[in-house]
Design a protein around this motif. Structure first.
Motif, PDB file in Angstrom:
ATOM      1  N   MET A   1       0.813  -1.267  -0.078  1.00  0.00           N
ATOM      2  CA  MET A   1       0.245  -0.308  -0.487  1.00  0.00           C
ATOM      3  C   MET A   1       0.580   1.299   0.113  1.00  0.00           C
ATOM      4  SD  MET A   1      -3.210  -1.347  -0.213  1.00  0.00           S
ATOM      5  CE  MET A   1      -4.340  -0.772  -0.131  1.00  0.00           C
ATOM      6  N   ALA A   2       1.082   1.800  -0.453  1.00  0.00           N
ATOM      7  CA  ALA A   2       1.264   3.211  -0.937  1.00  0.00           C
ATOM      8  C   ALA A   2       0.699   4.720  -0.323  1.00  0.00           C
ATOM      9  CB  ALA A   2       2.261   3.418  -1.950  1.00  0.00           C
ATOM     10  N   THR A   3       2.011   5.970  -0.566  1.00  0.00           N
ATOM     11  CA  THR A   3       0.024   7.081  -0.720  1.00  0.00           C
ATOM     12  C   THR A   3      -0.107   7.566  -1.738  1.00  0.00           C
ATOM     13  OG1 THR A   3       2.839   8.165  -0.228  1.00  0.00           O
ATOM     14  CG2 THR A   3       1.870   7.297   2.090  1.00  0.00           C
ATOM     15  N   ILE A   4      -0.636   9.075  -2.034  1.00  0.00           N
ATOM     16  CA  ILE A   4      -0.903   8.815  -3.345  1.00  0.00           C
ATOM     17  C   ILE A   4       0.089   9.879  -3.672  1.00  0.00           C
ATOM     18  CG2 ILE A   4      -1.032  11.245  -2.650  1.00  0.00           C
ATOM     19  CD1 ILE A   4      -3.535  11.815  -4.577  1.00  0.00           C
ATOM     20  N   GLY A   5       0.556   9.962  -3.008  1.00  0.00           N
ATOM     21  CA  GLY A   5       2.428  10.795  -3.701  1.00  0.00           C
ATOM     22  C   GLY A   5       3.435   9.729  -4.598  1.00  0.00           C
ATOM     23  N   ILE A   6       3.400   8.874  -3.750  1.00  0.00           N
ATOM     24  CA  ILE A   6       4.296   7.162  -4.592  1.00  0.00           C
ATOM     25  C   ILE A   6       3.293   6.853  -5.438  1.00  0.00           C
ATOM     26  CG2 ILE A   6       4.664   4.994  -3.310  1.00  0.00           C
ATOM     27  CD1 ILE A   6       5.170   6.068  -0.372  1.00  0.00           C
ATOM     28  N   ALA A   7       1.969   6.428  -4.900  1.00  0.00           N
ATOM     29  CA  ALA A   7       1.133   5.781  -6.536  1.00  0.00           C
ATOM     30  C   ALA A   7       1.568   6.648  -7.689  1.00  0.00           C
ATOM     31  CB  ALA A   7      -0.537   5.602  -5.660  1.00  0.00           C
ATOM     32  N   ALA A   8       2.027   8.232  -7.372  1.00  0.00           N
ATOM     33  CA  ALA A   8       1.897   9.168  -8.745  1.00  0.00           C
ATOM     34  C   ALA A   8       2.992   8.933  -9.442  1.00  0.00           C
ATOM     35  CB  ALA A   8       1.323  10.388  -7.787  1.00  0.00           C
ATOM     36  N   LYS A   9       4.180   8.569  -7.851  1.00  0.00           N
ATOM     37  CA  LYS A   9       5.441   8.228  -9.038  1.00  0.00           C
ATOM     38  C   LYS A   9       5.226   7.025  -9.716  1.00  0.00           C
ATOM     39  CE  LYS A   9       8.223  10.823  -5.940  1.00  0.00           C
ATOM     40  NZ  LYS A   9       8.950  11.208  -4.688  1.00  0.00           N
ATOM     41  N   ARG A  10       5.150   5.932  -8.970  1.00  0.00           N
ATOM     42  CA  ARG A  10       4.632   4.675 -10.177  1.00  0.00           C
ATOM     43  C   ARG A  10       3.924   4.741 -11.209  1.00  0.00           C
ATOM     44  NH1 ARG A  10       3.358   0.598  -4.669  1.00  0.00           N
ATOM     45  NH2 ARG A  10       5.178   1.490  -3.662  1.00  0.00           N
ATOM     46  N   ALA A  11       2.692   5.414 -11.064  1.00  0.00           N
ATOM     47  CA  ALA A  11       2.075   5.645 -12.156  1.00  0.00           C
ATOM     48  C   ALA A  11       3.070   6.718 -13.008  1.00  0.00           C
ATOM     49  CB  ALA A  11       0.631   6.228 -11.966  1.00  0.00           C
ATOM     50  N   GLY A  12       3.703   7.162 -12.824  1.00  0.00           N
ATOM     51  CA  GLY A  12       4.557   8.487 -13.614  1.00  0.00           C
ATOM     52  C   GLY A  12       2.889   9.565 -14.116  1.00  0.00           C
ATOM     53  N   CYS A  13       2.484  10.327 -12.876  1.00  0.00           N
ATOM     54  CA  CYS A  13       1.822  11.259 -13.199  1.00  0.00           C
ATOM     55  C   CYS A  13       2.328  12.414 -11.782  1.00  0.00           C
ATOM     56  CB  CYS A  13       0.593  11.239 -13.305  1.00  0.00           C
ATOM     57  SG  CYS A  13      -0.681  10.192 -12.456  1.00  0.00           S
ATOM     58  N   SER A  14       1.318  12.804 -11.737  1.00  0.00           N
ATOM     59  CA  SER A  14       0.965  14.031 -10.619  1.00  0.00           C
ATOM     60  C   SER A  14      -0.079  13.694  -9.849  1.00  0.00           C
ATOM     61  CB  SER A  14       0.880  15.453 -10.836  1.00  0.00           C
ATOM     62  OG  SER A  14      -0.538  15.504 -11.823  1.00  0.00           O
ATOM     63  N   VAL A  15       0.058  14.063  -8.313  1.00  0.00           N
ATOM     64  CA  VAL A  15      -1.188  13.962  -7.497  1.00  0.00           C
ATOM     65  C   VAL A  15      -2.503  14.215  -7.564  1.00  0.00           C
ATOM     66  CG1 VAL A  15      -0.925  14.098  -5.779  1.00  0.00           C
ATOM     67  CG2 VAL A  15       0.582  13.304  -5.871  1.00  0.00           C
ATOM     68  N   GLU A  16      -1.981  15.263  -8.581  1.00  0.00           N
ATOM     69  CA  GLU A  16      -3.115  15.928  -8.934  1.00  0.00           C
ATOM     70  C   GLU A  16      -3.658  15.436  -9.999  1.00  0.00           C
ATOM     71  OE1 GLU A  16      -5.304  19.325  -7.635  1.00  0.00           O
ATOM     72  OE2 GLU A  16      -3.506  18.647  -5.808  1.00  0.00           O
ATOM     73  N   THR A  17      -3.391  15.218 -10.970  1.00  0.00           N
ATOM     74  CA  THR A  17      -3.474  14.083 -12.092  1.00  0.00           C
ATOM     75  C   THR A  17      -4.630  13.251 -11.568  1.00  0.00           C
ATOM     76  OG1 THR A  17      -1.878  14.289 -13.797  1.00  0.00           O
ATOM     77  CG2 THR A  17      -3.147  12.526 -14.143  1.00  0.00           C
ATOM     78  N   ILE A  18      -4.180  12.117 -10.246  1.00  0.00           N
ATOM     79  CA  ILE A  18      -5.079  11.364  -9.123  1.00  0.00           C
ATOM     80  C   ILE A  18      -5.991  11.925  -8.497  1.00  0.00           C
ATOM     81  CG2 ILE A  18      -4.697   9.329  -7.796  1.00  0.00           C
ATOM     82  CD1 ILE A  18      -2.067   8.431  -8.106  1.00  0.00           C
ATOM     83  N   ARG A  19      -5.985  13.122  -8.412  1.00  0.00           N
ATOM     84  CA  ARG A  19      -7.283  13.454  -7.389  1.00  0.00           C
ATOM     85  C   ARG A  19      -8.130  13.733  -9.182  1.00  0.00           C
ATOM     86  NH1 ARG A  19      -3.250  16.546  -3.469  1.00  0.00           N
ATOM     87  NH2 ARG A  19      -3.574  15.889  -2.057  1.00  0.00           N
ATOM     88  N   TYR A  20      -7.889  14.162  -9.562  1.00  0.00           N
ATOM     89  CA  TYR A  20      -8.922  14.818 -10.596  1.00  0.00           C
ATOM     90  C   TYR A  20      -9.362  13.145 -11.502  1.00  0.00           C
ATOM     91  CZ  TYR A  20     -10.654  16.338 -15.555  1.00  0.00           C
ATOM     92  OH  TYR A  20     -11.233  16.471 -16.575  1.00  0.00           O
ATOM     93  N   TYR A  21      -8.463  12.178 -11.921  1.00  0.00           N
ATOM     94  CA  TYR A  21      -9.174  10.805 -11.868  1.00  0.00           C
ATOM     95  C   TYR A  21     -10.324  10.710 -10.615  1.00  0.00           C
ATOM     96  CZ  TYR A  21      -5.429  10.955 -15.757  1.00  0.00           C
ATOM     97  OH  TYR A  21      -4.460  11.491 -16.481  1.00  0.00           O
ATOM     98  N   GLU A  22      -9.975  10.769  -9.535  1.00  0.00           N
ATOM     99  CA  GLU A  22     -10.661  10.100  -8.455  1.00  0.00           C
ATOM    100  C   GLU A  22     -12.454  11.308  -8.731  1.00  0.00           C
ATOM    101  OE1 GLU A  22      -8.997  10.661  -5.416  1.00  0.00           O
ATOM    102  OE2 GLU A  22      -7.817   9.049  -5.591  1.00  0.00           O
ATOM    103  N   ARG A  23     -12.119  12.493  -8.965  1.00  0.00           N
ATOM    104  CA  ARG A  23     -13.129  13.887  -9.084  1.00  0.00           C
ATOM    105  C   ARG A  23     -14.423  13.007 -10.184  1.00  0.00           C
ATOM    106  NH1 ARG A  23      -9.875  17.858  -8.091  1.00  0.00           N
ATOM    107  NH2 ARG A  23      -9.481  18.008  -9.953  1.00  0.00           N
ATOM    108  N   ILE A  24     -13.478  12.294 -11.165  1.00  0.00           N
ATOM    109  CA  ILE A  24     -14.179  12.728 -12.244  1.00  0.00           C
ATOM    110  C   ILE A  24     -14.991  11.866 -12.227  1.00  0.00           C
ATOM    111  CG2 ILE A  24     -13.735  14.769 -13.746  1.00  0.00           C
ATOM    112  CD1 ILE A  24     -12.577  12.156 -15.609  1.00  0.00           C
ATOM    113  N   GLY A  25     -14.408  10.763 -11.736  1.00  0.00           N
ATOM    114  CA  GLY A  25     -14.874   9.181 -11.583  1.00  0.00           C
ATOM    115  C   GLY A  25     -14.091   7.944 -11.923  1.00  0.00           C
ATOM    116  N   LEU A  26     -13.241   8.377 -12.630  1.00  0.00           N
ATOM    117  CA  LEU A  26     -12.444   6.893 -13.636  1.00  0.00           C
ATOM    118  C   LEU A  26     -11.825   6.150 -13.166  1.00  0.00           C
ATOM    119  CD1 LEU A  26     -10.565   9.535 -16.237  1.00  0.00           C
ATOM    120  CD2 LEU A  26     -12.353   7.313 -16.281  1.00  0.00           C
ATOM    121  N   VAL A  27     -10.944   6.723 -11.269  1.00  0.00           N
ATOM    122  CA  VAL A  27     -10.692   5.669 -10.477  1.00  0.00           C
ATOM    123  C   VAL A  27     -11.672   6.155  -9.399  1.00  0.00           C
ATOM    124  CG1 VAL A  27      -8.606   5.724  -9.082  1.00  0.00           C
ATOM    125  CG2 VAL A  27      -8.702   5.956 -11.317  1.00  0.00           C
ATOM    126  N   SER A  28     -11.441   4.883  -9.482  1.00  0.00           N
ATOM    127  CA  SER A  28     -11.913   5.546  -7.355  1.00  0.00           C
ATOM    128  C   SER A  28     -11.673   5.352  -6.689  1.00  0.00           C
ATOM    129  CB  SER A  28     -12.730   3.771  -7.003  1.00  0.00           C
ATOM    130  OG  SER A  28     -14.104   3.463  -7.811  1.00  0.00           O
TER     131      SER A  28
END
Length: 136
Positions: A1-28
């Motif tokens: 399990m990882a924090t959002i920062g570590i997940a962003a690094k692993r996924a090759g994107c920014s923390v804000e990108t992950i938050r955006y994907y969550e806001r629009i429902g692409l990622v739970s």
């Protein structure tokens, strides 16, 4: 399990990108750890990477949402995925044709610069006088 920062690094994107994907429902939004922070597992990172790859291939957010939903349905979704990808190929080819026209137009304007002139810039003159709309 990882924090959002570590997940962003692993996924090759920014923390804000992950938050955006969550806001629009692409990622739970993942479950929260005891400390209240979101805890991202390999499945979440894998899904974010999938979305990033789709976006890098030019799929719209709506198309990505469809592809995400089809990713969980198994083999029967293959025809629908193929249809979406074929439409994207057509779109890419149209953009390439548009860019080829822009390239040709720019090359012609640059060639005008080699012609002897007494005043002004032929490219600027052409851009001001252009009757044809060139778009990419």
């Amino acid at each position: 399990m990882a924090t959002i920062g570590i997940a962003a690094k692993r996924a090759g994107c920014s923390v804000e990108t992950i938050r955006y994907y969550e806001r629009i429902g692409l990622v739970s939004a993942p479950p929260r750890a005891r400390n209240g922070r979101r805890s991202y597992g390999e499945d979440e990172v894998r899904q974010i990477k999938f979305i990033r790859r789709c976006r890098n291939l030019g799929f719209s957010l709506k198309e990505v949402a469809t592809l995400v939903s089809l990713s969980t349905t198994g083999g029967e979704a293959c025809a629908r995925v193929k249809s979406i990808a074929a439409a994207q190929v057509r779109s890419v080819r149209e953009k390439m044709a548009d860019l080829a026209r822009v390239e040709e137009w720019l090359a012609q304007m640059i060639a005008q610069c080699d012609a002897p002139r007494h005043e002004g810039c032929p490219m600027i003159d052409t851009l001001f006088a252009a009757e044809t709309q060139i778009t990419a």
